[in-house]
Enzyme design. Structure first.
Site, PDB file in Angstrom:
ATOM      1  N   TYR A   1      21.393  -2.543  29.707  1.00 46.89           N
ATOM      2  CA  TYR A   1      21.367  -3.963  29.342  1.00 46.89           C
ATOM      3  C   TYR A   1      20.272  -4.249  28.307  1.00 46.89           C
ATOM      4  CZ  TYR A   1      21.195  -9.061  30.068  1.00 46.89           C
ATOM      5  OH  TYR A   1      21.212 -10.431  29.904  1.00 46.89           O
TER       6      TYR A   1
ATOM      7  N   GLU B   1      18.343  -2.158  26.394  1.00 45.80           N
ATOM      8  CA  GLU B   1      18.542  -1.441  25.124  1.00 45.80           C
ATOM      9  C   GLU B   1      19.853  -1.879  24.471  1.00 45.80           C
ATOM     10  OE1 GLU B   1      16.248  -0.051  23.706  1.00 45.80           O
ATOM     11  OE2 GLU B   1      15.170   1.450  24.859  1.00 45.80           O
TER      12      GLU B   1
ATOM     13  N   ASN C   1      21.306 -16.195  44.824  1.00 42.48           N
ATOM     14  CA  ASN C   1      21.139 -15.530  46.133  1.00 42.48           C
ATOM     15  C   ASN C   1      20.441 -16.456  47.133  1.00 42.48           C
ATOM     16  OD1 ASN C   1      22.328 -13.103  45.631  1.00 42.48           O
ATOM     17  ND2 ASN C   1      20.497 -11.864  45.876  1.00 42.48           N
TER      18      ASN C   1
ATOM     19  N   ARG D   1       8.500 -15.509  37.485  1.00 38.85           N
ATOM     20  CA  ARG D   1       9.553 -15.818  36.513  1.00 38.85           C
ATOM     21  C   ARG D   1       9.441 -17.304  36.169  1.00 38.85           C
ATOM     22  NH1 ARG D   1       9.924 -11.048  36.975  1.00 38.85           N
ATOM     23  NH2 ARG D   1      11.790  -9.750  37.105  1.00 38.85           N
TER      24      ARG D   1
ATOM     25  N   ASP E   1      11.673  -3.390  37.866  1.00 36.78           N
ATOM     26  CA  ASP E   1      11.685  -4.857  37.940  1.00 36.78           C
ATOM     27  C   ASP E   1      10.414  -5.402  37.253  1.00 36.78           C
ATOM     28  OD1 ASP E   1      13.251  -6.903  40.042  1.00 36.78           O
ATOM     29  OD2 ASP E   1      11.266  -7.598  39.444  1.00 36.78           O
TER      30      ASP E   1
ATOM     31  N   ARG F   1       7.128  -7.369  36.214  1.00 39.71           N
ATOM     32  CA  ARG F   1       6.130  -8.097  37.007  1.00 39.71           C
ATOM     33  C   ARG F   1       6.149  -9.586  36.679  1.00 39.71           C
ATOM     34  NH1 ARG F   1       4.183  -7.877  41.223  1.00 39.71           N
ATOM     35  NH2 ARG F   1       2.661  -9.421  40.603  1.00 39.71           N
TER      36      ARG F   1
ATOM     37  N   ARG G   1       7.382 -12.730  33.554  1.00 41.97           N
ATOM     38  CA  ARG G   1       8.114 -13.010  32.319  1.00 41.97           C
ATOM     39  C   ARG G   1       8.088 -14.518  32.072  1.00 41.97           C
ATOM     40  NH1 ARG G   1      13.608 -11.442  33.162  1.00 41.97           N
ATOM     41  NH2 ARG G   1      13.504  -9.261  32.677  1.00 41.97           N
TER      42      ARG G   1
HETATM   43  P1  NAD Z   1      28.053 -14.126  33.316  1.00 37.81           P
HETATM   44  O1  NAD Z   1      28.206 -12.784  33.926  1.00 37.81           O
HETATM   45  O2  NAD Z   1      28.210 -15.317  34.205  1.00 37.81           O
HETATM   46  O3  NAD Z   1      29.022 -14.294  32.095  1.00 37.81           O
HETATM   47  C1  NAD Z   1      29.375 -13.236  31.240  1.00 37.81           C
HETATM   48  C2  NAD Z   1      30.822 -13.434  30.816  1.00 37.81           C
HETATM   49  O4  NAD Z   1      31.190 -12.381  29.917  1.00 37.81           O
HETATM   50  C3  NAD Z   1      31.792 -13.357  31.996  1.00 37.81           C
HETATM   51  O5  NAD Z   1      32.742 -14.384  31.907  1.00 37.81           O
HETATM   52  C4  NAD Z   1      32.447 -11.979  31.854  1.00 37.81           C
HETATM   53  O6  NAD Z   1      33.728 -11.912  32.434  1.00 37.81           O
HETATM   54  C5  NAD Z   1      32.434 -11.814  30.335  1.00 37.81           C
HETATM   55  N1  NAD Z   1      32.437 -10.414  29.895  1.00 37.81           N
HETATM   56  C6  NAD Z   1      31.628  -9.399  30.298  1.00 37.81           C
HETATM   57  N2  NAD Z   1      31.939  -8.259  29.651  1.00 37.81           N
HETATM   58  C7  NAD Z   1      32.965  -8.561  28.813  1.00 37.81           C
HETATM   59  C8  NAD Z   1      33.730  -7.817  27.884  1.00 37.81           C
HETATM   60  N3  NAD Z   1      33.508  -6.505  27.674  1.00 37.81           N
HETATM   61  N4  NAD Z   1      34.704  -8.458  27.193  1.00 37.81           N
HETATM   62  C9  NAD Z   1      34.953  -9.774  27.383  1.00 37.81           C
HETATM   63  N5  NAD Z   1      34.279 -10.519  28.266  1.00 37.81           N
HETATM   64  C10 NAD Z   1      33.282  -9.925  28.971  1.00 37.81           C
HETATM   65  O7  NAD Z   1      26.598 -14.136  32.631  1.00 37.81           O
HETATM   66  P2  NAD Z   1      25.787 -15.355  31.978  1.00 37.81           P
HETATM   67  O8  NAD Z   1      24.587 -15.595  32.793  1.00 37.81           O
HETATM   68  O9  NAD Z   1      26.706 -16.480  31.680  1.00 37.81           O
HETATM   69  O10 NAD Z   1      25.307 -14.685  30.622  1.00 37.81           O
HETATM   70  C11 NAD Z   1      25.951 -14.955  29.385  1.00 37.81           C
HETATM   71  C12 NAD Z   1      25.178 -14.311  28.256  1.00 37.81           C
HETATM   72  O11 NAD Z   1      23.842 -14.811  28.244  1.00 37.81           O
HETATM   73  C13 NAD Z   1      25.085 -12.791  28.381  1.00 37.81           C
HETATM   74  O12 NAD Z   1      25.243 -12.228  27.101  1.00 37.81           O
HETATM   75  C14 NAD Z   1      23.677 -12.558  28.884  1.00 37.81           C
HETATM   76  O13 NAD Z   1      23.161 -11.339  28.448  1.00 37.81           O
HETATM   77  C15 NAD Z   1      22.917 -13.736  28.270  1.00 37.81           C
HETATM   78  N6  NAD Z   1      21.729 -14.069  29.078  1.00 37.81           N
HETATM   79  C16 NAD Z   1      21.847 -14.754  30.259  1.00 37.81           C
HETATM   80  C17 NAD Z   1      20.696 -15.037  31.004  1.00 37.81           C
HETATM   81  C18 NAD Z   1      20.735 -15.819  32.285  1.00 37.81           C
HETATM   82  O14 NAD Z   1      19.673 -16.070  32.887  1.00 37.81           O
HETATM   83  N7  NAD Z   1      21.874 -16.258  32.755  1.00 37.81           N
HETATM   84  C19 NAD Z   1      19.444 -14.604  30.540  1.00 37.81           C
HETATM   85  C20 NAD Z   1      19.401 -13.875  29.360  1.00 37.81           C
HETATM   86  C21 NAD Z   1      20.529 -13.642  28.621  1.00 37.81           C
HETATM   87  N1  UDP Z   2      14.926 -11.111  43.461  1.00 39.26           N
HETATM   88  C1  UDP Z   2      14.586 -11.208  44.801  1.00 39.26           C
HETATM   89  N2  UDP Z   2      15.588 -11.408  45.703  1.00 39.26           N
HETATM   90  C2  UDP Z   2      16.891 -11.528  45.364  1.00 39.26           C
HETATM   91  C3  UDP Z   2      17.239 -11.439  43.985  1.00 39.26           C
HETATM   92  C4  UDP Z   2      16.227 -11.219  43.061  1.00 39.26           C
HETATM   93  O1  UDP Z   2      13.412 -11.108  45.172  1.00 39.26           O
HETATM   94  O2  UDP Z   2      17.735 -11.714  46.254  1.00 39.26           O
HETATM   95  C5  UDP Z   2      13.844 -10.932  42.472  1.00 39.26           C
HETATM   96  C6  UDP Z   2      14.063  -9.767  41.511  1.00 39.26           C
HETATM   97  O3  UDP Z   2      13.583  -8.559  42.065  1.00 39.26           O
HETATM   98  C7  UDP Z   2      13.247 -10.233  40.308  1.00 39.26           C
HETATM   99  C8  UDP Z   2      13.379 -11.766  40.339  1.00 39.26           C
HETATM  100  O4  UDP Z   2      13.787 -12.088  41.667  1.00 39.26           O
HETATM  101  O5  UDP Z   2      11.901  -9.893  40.469  1.00 39.26           O
HETATM  102  C9  UDP Z   2      14.399 -12.314  39.344  1.00 39.26           C
HETATM  103  O6  UDP Z   2      15.603 -11.587  39.516  1.00 39.26           O
HETATM  104  P1  UDP Z   2      16.944 -11.914  38.704  1.00 39.26           P
HETATM  105  O7  UDP Z   2      17.898 -10.794  38.985  1.00 39.26           O
HETATM  106  O8  UDP Z   2      17.392 -13.292  38.989  1.00 39.26           O
HETATM  107  O9  UDP Z   2      16.472 -11.912  37.180  1.00 39.26           O
HETATM  108  P2  UDP Z   2      15.646 -10.826  36.314  1.00 39.26           P
HETATM  109  O10 UDP Z   2      15.205  -9.706  37.177  1.00 39.26           O
HETATM  110  O11 UDP Z   2      16.616 -10.400  35.271  1.00 39.26           O
HETATM  111  O12 UDP Z   2      14.512 -11.611  35.775  1.00 39.26           O
END
Ligand code: NAD
Ligand code: UDP
Length: 322
Positions: A158, A160, A203, A224, A285, A287, A289
Site C-alpha cells: 500500500y 510503496e 471497529n 492519530r 504500525d 507510532r 501521524r
Molecule cells: P474503500 O475501501 O472504502 O474504497 C475503495 C474503493 O475502491 C472500493 O469501492 C473498492 O471496491 C474500489 N477498488 C479497490 N480496488 C479496485 C480496483 N482494482 N478496481 C476498481 N475498483 C477498486 O477505501 P476509502 O477509505 O474510500 O479510500 C479511498 C481512497 O482514499 C483510496 O485510494 C485510499 O488509498 C485513499 N485514502 C483513504 C484514507 C482513509 O482514511 N479512508 C486515508 C488515506 C488515503
Molecule cells: N487499531 C486498534 N484497534 C483496532 C483497529 C485499529 O488499536 O481495532 C489501531 C491500529 O493499530 C493503528 C490505529 O488504530 O495504530 C489506526 O488504525 P487504522 O487501521 O484505522 O489506520 P492506520 O493504521 O492506517 O493509521
C-alpha cells in the site's frame, strides 16, 4: 426563476463528466454525493472488492449517475473530463488480503487512469495517503518530508504502491503535461465506512454498538489525527478546482488522540460499560501521524472544521441506521 448566468453554469456543468474510480467505497461515495448534489454528471468505476452499490443508493435512479463494474488494473476506453482516482483498498485488513492485487491496483490502475487522462485531455486527481510517510521520524508531517518506509514490510504493498502512483503521476505531468492533483489523505472517518473493514473508528463503533469488547492493538498510546469525511471531500474538490499539482496534505491536525483516548470517547458515547481488551500491535504500525496543513490552508483556503464529537455523532447515527 433562474438567471441567464445560472442557466449557463448548469449547462456547462452538464458537459463535465466526472469519472470517480472507487466510487462505491467510503470516500468515493461521499465525493459522488457532493458532485451529484452540485448537479454534475458522474461515472463511477469500481470492482466492488471493498465498496458496495448500497453506498450510492440515494442516486441509483438518477440519469446523471452511471456505474461501471471494472478493475482499474485493466485499461478502459471512456470519454471523461475530470478523473478522481480513488480506487484502492484503504484498510489494512483489505490491502493485505491480496497484497499483489493491491500493488497492481496502485501501479497499473494509476497508469491506466493517467493514460485515459492523456487521451481525454482531462484533469487527474490521485487519492494518495499519509502512508507514503511510513513510520515517520518527524512529527507532524509536512509535504517536504520524504518519508520512512520499509520497502519489504507487510504494509509496503500500500505505502510503496501509493509512492509509485505519485511518482508515475508526476512523470505524466512532466512528460505529457497532464494536469495532475495529488492529495495526501490522512485518517478519515464518517458515514459509509464499512463496519467490517477493520479500521479503528469503524471497529470501535461496531464493537461498542454490539456489546463486544473494544480491541486496542498494543498499549493504545499510538497517536492519530482524525478528519471527518465532509471536510476531506471539500478539500478534494478545492484541490481539483485549483491550479496546484500538490502533493497537498489533507487531514485534521487539531483532532489528535491516542487510540486509548479514542476508545474512551467512543464507548462513552455509545455504551460506557463497553470492555476494552488489548491485543498485539501489528508489525510496522506507525507510532504517530499528524498532518501539517499549511499548504492546504494557504493555497486552497481549506481548513477542516468538524470536531471529533460532531463527526462521531453523525457516524454513530449512520451505523445505528444500517
Ligand atoms: P474503500 O475501501 O472504502 O474504497 C475503495 C474503493 O475502491 C472500493 O469501492 C473498492 O471496491 C474500489 N477498488 C479497490 N480496488 C479496485 C480496483 N482494482 N478496481 C476498481 N475498483 C477498486 O477505501 P476509502 O477509505 O474510500 O479510500 C479511498 C481512497 O482514499 C483510496 O485510494 C485510499 O488509498 C485513499 N485514502 C483513504 C484514507 C482513509 O482514511 N479512508 C486515508 C488515506 C488515503
Ligand atoms: N487499531 C486498534 N484497534 C483496532 C483497529 C485499529 O488499536 O481495532 C489501531 C491500529 O493499530 C493503528 C490505529 O488504530 O495504530 C489506526 O488504525 P487504522 O487501521 O484505522 O489506520 P492506520 O493504521 O492506517 O493509521
Amino acid at each position: 426563476m433562474r438567471s441567464a448566468i445560472d442557466l449557463t453554469e448548469v449547462i456547462l456543468r452538464r458537459f463535465v463528466i466526472n469519472l470517480v474510480t472507487g466510487g462505491a467505497g467510503f470516500i468515493g461515495s461521499n465525493l459522488i454525493n457532493k458532485l451529484m448534489e452540485a448537479g454534475e454528471d458522474v461515472l463511477c468505476l469500481d470492482d466492488f472488492s471493498t465498496g458496495d452499490r448500497s453506498n450510492l443508493q440515494k442516486w441509483l435512479k438518477s440519469s446523471r449517475l452511471k456505474i461501471i463494474e471494472h478493475d482499474v488494473s485493466n485499461p478502459i476506453e471512456l470519454q471523461v473530463h475530470k478523473i478522481w482516482h480513488l480506487a484502492c483498498p484503504a484498510s489494512i485488513v483489505y490491502y493485505q488480503k491480496d497484497p499483489i492485487k493491491t500493488s497492481r491496483t496502485c501501479f497499473l490502475g494509476t497508469n491506466n487512469m493517467l493514460d485515459l487522462a492523456k487521451k481525454c485531455n482531462s484533469k487527474f486527481l490521485l487519492a494518495s495517503t499519509s502512508e507514503v510517510y511510513g513510520d515517520p521520524e518527524c512529527h507532524p508531517q509536512a509535504e517536504s518530508y520524504n518519508g520512512s518506509i520499509n520497502p519489504i514490510g507487510l504494509r509496503s504493498c500500500y505505502g510503496e504502491g501509493k509512492r509509485i502512483a505519485e511518482s508515475l503521476s508526476f512523470d505524466y505531468f512532466r512528460v505529457h503535461n497532464i494536469p495532475i492533483r495529488i492529495a495526501r489523505i490522512f485518517n478519515t472517518y464518517g458515514p459509509h465506512m464499512s463496519p467490517y473493514d477493520g479500521r479503528v473508528i469503524s471497529n470501535f463503533i461496531y464493537q461498542s454498538l454490539n456489546n463486544k469488547p473494544i480491541t486496542i492493538y498494543g498499549d493504545g498510546t499510538q497517536m492519530r489525527s482524525f478528519c471527518y469525511v465532509d471536510d476531506l471531500v471539500d478539500g478534494l474538490v478545492q484541490l481539483m478546482n485549483s491550479e496546484h499539482t500538490g502533493p497537498i496534505n489533507l487531514g485534521n491536525p487539531t483532532e489528535e488522540y491516542s487510540i486509548l483516548e479514542l476508545a474512551k470517547i467512543i464507548s462513552k458515547k455509545i455504551n460506557p460499560k463497553t470492555k476494552i481488551v488489548k491485543l498485539s500491535l501489528p508489525k510496522g504500525d506507525p507510532r504517530e501521524r499528524k498532518p501539517l496543513i499549511d499548504l492546504a490552508s494557504s493555497l486552497l483556503d481549506w481548513n477542516p472544521s468538524t470536531t471529533i464529537h460532531q463527526g462521531l455523532e453523525k457516524t454513530i447515527q449512520f451505523y445505528k441506521n444500517l
